[in-house]
Scaffold this motif. Structure first.
Motif, PDB file in Angstrom:
ATOM      1  N   ASN A 530      14.568 -18.026  -1.361  1.00 55.19           N
ATOM      2  CA  ASN A 530      14.939 -16.926  -0.449  1.00 55.19           C
ATOM      3  C   ASN A 530      15.170 -15.607  -1.186  1.00 55.19           C
ATOM      4  N   LEU A 531      14.572 -15.429  -2.354  1.00 51.18           N
ATOM      5  CA  LEU A 531      14.777 -14.216  -3.132  1.00 51.18           C
ATOM      6  C   LEU A 531      14.104 -13.006  -2.489  1.00 51.18           C
ATOM      7  N   GLU A 532      12.927 -13.212  -1.856  1.00 49.41           N
ATOM      8  CA  GLU A 532      12.193 -12.081  -1.288  1.00 49.41           C
ATOM      9  C   GLU A 532      12.985 -11.374  -0.194  1.00 49.41           C
ATOM     10  N   THR A 533      13.799 -12.130   0.532  1.00 48.87           N
ATOM     11  CA  THR A 533      14.600 -11.531   1.602  1.00 48.87           C
ATOM     12  C   THR A 533      15.487 -10.411   1.064  1.00 48.87           C
ATOM     13  N   TYR A 534      15.955 -10.584  -0.178  1.00 53.63           N
ATOM     14  CA  TYR A 534      16.895  -9.629  -0.776  1.00 53.63           C
ATOM     15  C   TYR A 534      16.220  -8.707  -1.797  1.00 53.63           C
ATOM     16  N   LYS A 535      14.900  -8.509  -1.646  1.00 59.31           N
ATOM     17  CA  LYS A 535      14.153  -7.543  -2.448  1.00 59.31           C
ATOM     18  C   LYS A 535      14.230  -7.837  -3.945  1.00 59.31           C
ATOM     19  N   VAL A 536      14.300  -9.091  -4.308  1.00 56.82           N
ATOM     20  CA  VAL A 536      14.350  -9.480  -5.717  1.00 56.82           C
ATOM     21  C   VAL A 536      12.937  -9.771  -6.206  1.00 56.82           C
ATOM     22  N   ASP A 537      12.577  -9.193  -7.343  1.00 61.45           N
ATOM     23  CA  ASP A 537      11.284  -9.479  -7.977  1.00 61.45           C
ATOM     24  C   ASP A 537      11.347 -10.893  -8.554  1.00 61.45           C
ATOM     25  N   VAL A 538      10.661 -11.823  -7.911  1.00 66.39           N
ATOM     26  CA  VAL A 538      10.775 -13.236  -8.285  1.00 66.39           C
ATOM     27  C   VAL A 538      10.306 -13.456  -9.723  1.00 66.39           C
ATOM     28  N   HIS A 539       9.152 -12.908 -10.076  1.00 64.73           N
ATOM     29  CA  HIS A 539       8.629 -13.113 -11.423  1.00 64.73           C
ATOM     30  C   HIS A 539       9.499 -12.418 -12.471  1.00 64.73           C
ATOM     31  N   GLY A 540      10.016 -11.240 -12.116  1.00 63.96           N
ATOM     32  CA  GLY A 540      10.902 -10.543 -13.047  1.00 63.96           C
ATOM     33  C   GLY A 540      12.178 -11.322 -13.294  1.00 63.96           C
ATOM     34  N   LEU A 541      12.778 -11.877 -12.213  1.00 65.45           N
ATOM     35  CA  LEU A 541      13.986 -12.673 -12.372  1.00 65.45           C
ATOM     36  C   LEU A 541      13.701 -13.950 -13.164  1.00 65.45           C
ATOM     37  N   ALA A 542      12.532 -14.533 -12.956  1.00 62.27           N
ATOM     38  CA  ALA A 542      12.165 -15.739 -13.710  1.00 62.27           C
ATOM     39  C   ALA A 542      12.122 -15.452 -15.206  1.00 62.27           C
ATOM     40  N   ASN A 543      11.583 -14.293 -15.581  1.00 60.68           N
ATOM     41  CA  ASN A 543      11.556 -13.925 -16.991  1.00 60.68           C
ATOM     42  C   ASN A 543      12.965 -13.748 -17.546  1.00 60.68           C
ATOM     43  N   GLU A 544      13.857 -13.130 -16.752  1.00 60.03           N
ATOM     44  CA  GLU A 544      15.243 -12.970 -17.189  1.00 60.03           C
ATOM     45  C   GLU A 544      15.931 -14.322 -17.337  1.00 60.03           C
ATOM     46  N   MET A 545      15.684 -15.242 -16.406  1.00 62.99           N
ATOM     47  CA  MET A 545      16.270 -16.581 -16.493  1.00 62.99           C
ATOM     48  C   MET A 545      15.766 -17.303 -17.741  1.00 62.99           C
ATOM     49  N   ARG A 546      14.495 -17.118 -18.059  1.00 69.34           N
ATOM     50  CA  ARG A 546      13.930 -17.764 -19.249  1.00 69.34           C
ATOM     51  C   ARG A 546      14.632 -17.271 -20.512  1.00 69.34           C
ATOM     52  N   THR A 547      14.922 -15.965 -20.550  1.00 67.04           N
ATOM     53  CA  THR A 547      15.592 -15.398 -21.728  1.00 67.04           C
ATOM     54  C   THR A 547      17.052 -15.807 -21.790  1.00 67.04           C
ATOM     55  N   GLU A 548      17.752 -15.707 -20.655  1.00 59.56           N
ATOM     56  CA  GLU A 548      19.187 -16.002 -20.627  1.00 59.56           C
ATOM     57  C   GLU A 548      19.479 -17.482 -20.901  1.00 59.56           C
ATOM     58  N   CYS A 549      18.658 -18.358 -20.330  1.00 56.82           N
ATOM     59  CA  CYS A 549      18.931 -19.801 -20.413  1.00 56.82           C
ATOM     60  C   CYS A 549      18.210 -20.470 -21.582  1.00 56.82           C
ATOM     61  N   ALA A 550      17.238 -19.752 -22.175  1.00 54.18           N
ATOM     62  CA  ALA A 550      16.416 -20.350 -23.235  1.00 54.18           C
ATOM     63  C   ALA A 550      15.830 -21.684 -22.766  1.00 54.18           C
ATOM     64  N   SER A 551      15.358 -21.692 -21.531  1.00 57.15           N
ATOM     65  CA  SER A 551      14.824 -22.915 -20.925  1.00 57.15           C
ATOM     66  C   SER A 551      13.471 -22.624 -20.288  1.00 57.15           C
ATOM     67  N   SER A 552      12.729 -23.693 -20.038  1.00 54.43           N
ATOM     68  CA  SER A 552      11.448 -23.570 -19.364  1.00 54.43           C
ATOM     69  C   SER A 552      11.672 -23.101 -17.929  1.00 54.43           C
ATOM     70  N   THR A 553      10.899 -22.081 -17.509  1.00 50.02           N
ATOM     71  CA  THR A 553      11.045 -21.491 -16.173  1.00 50.02           C
ATOM     72  C   THR A 553       9.678 -21.349 -15.532  1.00 50.02           C
ATOM     73  N   THR A 554       9.562 -21.776 -14.278  1.00 47.81           N
ATOM     74  CA  THR A 554       8.299 -21.655 -13.556  1.00 47.81           C
ATOM     75  C   THR A 554       8.547 -21.046 -12.189  1.00 47.81           C
ATOM     76  N   VAL A 555       7.476 -20.441 -11.618  1.00 49.12           N
ATOM     77  CA  VAL A 555       7.523 -19.899 -10.259  1.00 49.12           C
ATOM     78  C   VAL A 555       6.510 -20.657  -9.423  1.00 49.12           C
ATOM     79  N   ASN A 556       6.975 -21.283  -8.346  1.00 47.00           N
ATOM     80  CA  ASN A 556       6.117 -22.083  -7.474  1.00 47.00           C
ATOM     81  C   ASN A 556       6.319 -21.677  -6.028  1.00 47.00           C
ATOM     82  N   LYS A 557       5.429 -22.164  -5.156  1.00 38.86           N
ATOM     83  CA  LYS A 557       5.648 -21.988  -3.726  1.00 38.86           C
ATOM     84  C   LYS A 557       6.844 -22.819  -3.295  1.00 38.86           C
ATOM     85  N   SER A 558       7.662 -22.231  -2.434  1.00 39.91           N
ATOM     86  CA  SER A 558       8.876 -22.910  -2.012  1.00 39.91           C
ATOM     87  C   SER A 558       8.544 -24.175  -1.240  1.00 39.91           C
TER      88      SER A 558
END
Length: 606
Positions: A530-558
């Motif tokens: 539900n990120l799109e509802t709140y104008k969040v760049d999904v791919h951009g947030l995924a990159n930030e999560m990858r850096t912050e968590c140092a974990s594998s991060t993917t973007v898929n269809k919900s």
């Protein structure tokens, strides 16, 4: 807001660091240039003796924070739940340049004091073009057009309105008005006229006129004549009086003023002050913490000597690269770290006289969260020829998100709207729904004679009550809730400072962002939807999560997006239980925690 006296908690002083942060927030919010604003005017905006407390407005039920100055006698600033800072008229009388001003007639001001909001027909155009929904604005009377007597928030896009005749609607929601129940102490006189221009620093290098030079020369000559000279007549020569040793020559930006025989003379300030070095080391610590939390994480526990030499010193501001801890007010590293521990920036442990650093603050710390990077001694040394990019807010949009709720009057509520000449096809805010209902109650004279809070139910009002048996009367607030429930909800999500007119209204209530911790192939994963509802760049947030968590991060269809309203939406999937990091990042993107729902399916139900 202050039709009745608010409940104000006990006042507490504001720390100097919080005071500086408050001043920065105010100047940024109101687009005031900080470089050219005189320091004495900054002290008026946020005084050194400023105090703060929480308050509850009884007339509206809203809560917020109040800032009080002049030894606790005058309310200066209000901070509402959405973190918006609003100046009171007492602040605007000294700094009228903070807000744009609109005018109304003097009798209307009296209505505002009694708790009324300002309707569109009560305003006098033209209006500043910058005024739109959510803008903070000052209201003045035609008698004193430069003197603010009330402060409010625009409920309409006033910048697009050129005439008010034949139009209706609530234009400004009043927050504070001179003469309302917001308490203050001492005598107050309303100014007759104010200068609306932003004050600027005087140019000290501006050429002086011949007449001014002549006056100054006369004053200097007179002051020299009045000097007590030795009786033997060995007076100091003119060259000795006016010359300055070469090593003491003043440089630009390092001049202090002192007084001699009533005349200002200049002397050189030898190096930075203790307070400036204190702030340099504090900023170096914040820069170290920020780099650790957004880049390569530091390992703890860590010896004090290692931490200072390997990390802290290279994060000193470039102009303080040679500064030493012995130049600070703390003198020693242990005292410095203990002071920073009190601010919540580090955690230390002392054993046998040795201080060890056990940890540092996270991005949830408000001081760290609001930190903005600067050019450091280490970055300048590493690359003297290149500019240092500010990565402290990369890809993070400016401004917080705001949910605007609207309602369309339906079914049995249409008769109420039509009775007060309102279109049922329009969309109304909660405040406007309330106004419509109250206008209908007043028109039909349904207020109980003995209890003004109680409303007698005529057949039209009784039709919106679903309970059985239907009561003969109902409290006003309960009736407003029923009227709202009978209307169809809509919403739009906008970012502060952006024009919302292009945003489409969406039916229903906004869905929450879902953060789900689940098991996948024997491992925990975190899914965010539900990120799109709140104008969040999904791919951009995924990159930030990858850096912050140092974990594998993917973007898929919900998974929930195969049909219905979620069709085509994306979800972020991160390895491990990363809900706290996800919430922190979403807050940095301008979201509130109440819009986020976290669920852990890996925990066994009791």
């Amino acid at each position: 807001m202050f039709r009745k006296k608010p409940n104000i908690k006990p006042l507490s002083p504001v720390r100097s660091s919080d005071r500086r942060k408050l001043l920065t927030s105010i100047l940024s919010q109101f687009n005031i240039p900080t470089d050219t604003l005189p320091s004495e005017r900054k002290d008026i905006i946020v005084p050194t003796d400023i105090q703060t407390a929480k308050f509850i407005a009884h007339s509206t039920g809203e809560t917020g924070i109040i800032y009080v100055g002049e030894e606790g006698s005058k309310p200066l600033w209000l901070k509402l739940n959405d973190e918006t800072l609003i100046p009171t008229v007492f602040t605007l009388w000294k700094c009228p340049f903070l807000l744009p001003i609109v005018q109304t007639w003097n009798p209307v001001i009296e209505k505002l004091r009694n708790g009324a909001d300002l309707m569109l027909p009560g305003l006098i155009p033209p209006f500043p073009l910058t005024l739109k929904v959510g803008s903070i604005v000052a209201i003045a009377s035609t008698e004193r057009p430069s003197v603010p007597l009330a402060v409010g928030i625009c409920n309409l896009d006033l910048g697009t309105i050129t005439q008010v005749q034949g139009r209706h609607g609530k234009a400004i929601l009043i927050i504070q008005c001179y003469g309302d129940e917001l308490p203050f102490r001492g005598k107050v006189s309303v100014p007759l006229k104010l200068d609306l221009d932003i004050p600027k620093l005087e140019d000290k290098n501006a050429p002086t006129s011949d007449s001014e030079n002549g006056d100054i020369e006369k004053k200097i000559a007179k002051s020299i004549e009045n000097l007590d000279l030795p009786p033997d007549g060995n007076a100091t020569s003119e060259s000795q009086l006016t010359s300055v040793p070469a090593e003491k020559e003043a440089t630009e930006g390092e001049i202090e003023r002192t007084e001699l025989q009533g005349m200002p003379v200049e002397r050189v300030r030898e190096g930075p002050t203790t307070e400036e070095v204190d702030e340099a080391f504090r900023m170096a610590l914040l820069s170290t913490i920020h780099d650790s939390r957004t880049g390569t994480a530091l390992e703890f526990p860590q010896a004090t000597s290692t931490f200072i030499s390997a990390h802290l010193r290279k994060h000193l501001p470039s102009s303080y690269s040679s500064a030493q801890l012995k130049q600070t007010s703390w003198k020693k590293a242990a005292r410095f770290l203990k002071a920073m521990e009190k601010e919540g920036l580090v955690k230390v442990k002392e054993r046998g006289g040795e201080v060890t650093i056990m940890g540092i603050a996270g991005l949830d710390n408000i001081t760290v969260k609001d930190f903005r990077s600067f050019k450091t001694a280490g970055s300048r040394k590493a690359n003297n020829d290149s500019k240092i990019p500010d990565t402290s807010h990369t890809d993070v949009p400016a401004g917080k998100l705001v949910i605007k709720e609207y309602y369309q009057i339906k079914d049995k509520g249409k008769a109420i709207a039509e009775a007060v000449s309102r279109r049922t096809s329009d969309y109304y805010s909660v405040a406007e729904l309330r106004t419509i209902l109250l206008e209908y109650i007043a028109k039909e004279k349904l207020v109980h004679e003995k209890n003004p809070r109680e409303i007698m139910l005529n057949p039209v009002l009784a039709s919106i009550i679903t309970t059985s048996p239907k009561p003969r009367s109902l409290l006003r607030e309960d009736l407003i809730v029923r009227f709202k429930e009978m209307s169809s909800p809509y919403y739009k999500i906008v970012r502060e400072g952006e024009d919302e007119r292009g945003e489409k209204l969406l039916r229903g209530t906004p869905p929450k962002i879902q953060i789900l911790i689940a098991m996948k192939q024997g491992h925990k994963v975190t899914r965010i939807t539900n990120l799109e509802t709140y104008k969040v760049d999904v791919h951009g947030l995924a990159n930030e999560m990858r850096t912050e968590c140092a974990s594998s991060t993917t973007v898929n269809k919900s998974v929930e997006g195969t049909s219905g309203s979620g069709q085509g939406k994306l979800e972020i999937q991160v390895q491990g239980p990363q809900s706290k990091t996800a919430v922190d990042l979403l807050e940095r993107h301008g979201l509130k925690k109440i819009w986020i729902e976290v669920k852990d399916n890996t925990k066994k139900s009791k």
